[in-house]
Motif scaffolding. Structure first.
Motif: not given
Length: 155
Positions: A75, A79, A81, A84, A88, A149
């Motif tokens: 990631i 980027t 949120n 992300v 994730q 990540d």
């Protein structure tokens, strides 16, 4: 007419006398060695001498993938949120699923499968988690390594 119960424990013989035939399935409850094992899927790898090493390679690769997902940094900084968080979550879900598959493979109690999983986790950690292949800038603290990540797996 012969019907198998949905639990796979037996079948009625259809004569109306209530007798049941039982299929006998061997399930090991301690480690054993040999290529006649069921790993992850019913009937797989079977009794073929080629399929057992393929099954070992498969669980080895699964174990390496779990380690890669545990230590990867894909990631990009900056980027969004939300993006992300979604990435994730997807990566965490895939890692959890693969880890459970590895656990189920070990539950076959086959010694070769166990060694393939442990070896795969070791190779995965060596390549992705240890300092052996990490590019360092010479700092003694090792703080030049970006965190992964995903959070570390915990028991």
């Amino acid at each position: 007419m012969e019907t198998t119960s949905h639990h796979g424990f037996g079948a009625f013989n259809g004569t109306g006398d209530g007798h049941m035939r039982h299929r006998r399935m061997m399930m090991h409850m301690s480690f054993y060695w040999g290529h006649k094992a069921e790993v992850l899927f019913s009937g797989w790898p079977g009794t073929s001498s080629v399929m057992y090493p393929l099954a070992l390679a498969f669980v080895f690769v699964l174990a390496v993938l779990v380690e890669w997902l545990s230590h990867c940094n894909i990631i990009k900084p900056g980027t969004n949120n939300l993006a992300v968080g979604l990435m994730q979550t997807a990566m965490y879900t895939v890692r959890s699923g693969l880890d459970y598959m590895v656990m189920l493979a070990v539950m076959s109690f086959n010694g070769g499968v166990f060694l393939a999983v442990v070896g795969g986790r070791a190779v995965g950690f060596l390549v992705f988690g240890s300092r052996a292949f990490r590019k360092t800038s010479g700092s003694a603290s090792g703080s030049d390594h970006a965190p992964s990540d995903l959070p570390p797996m915990k028991c």
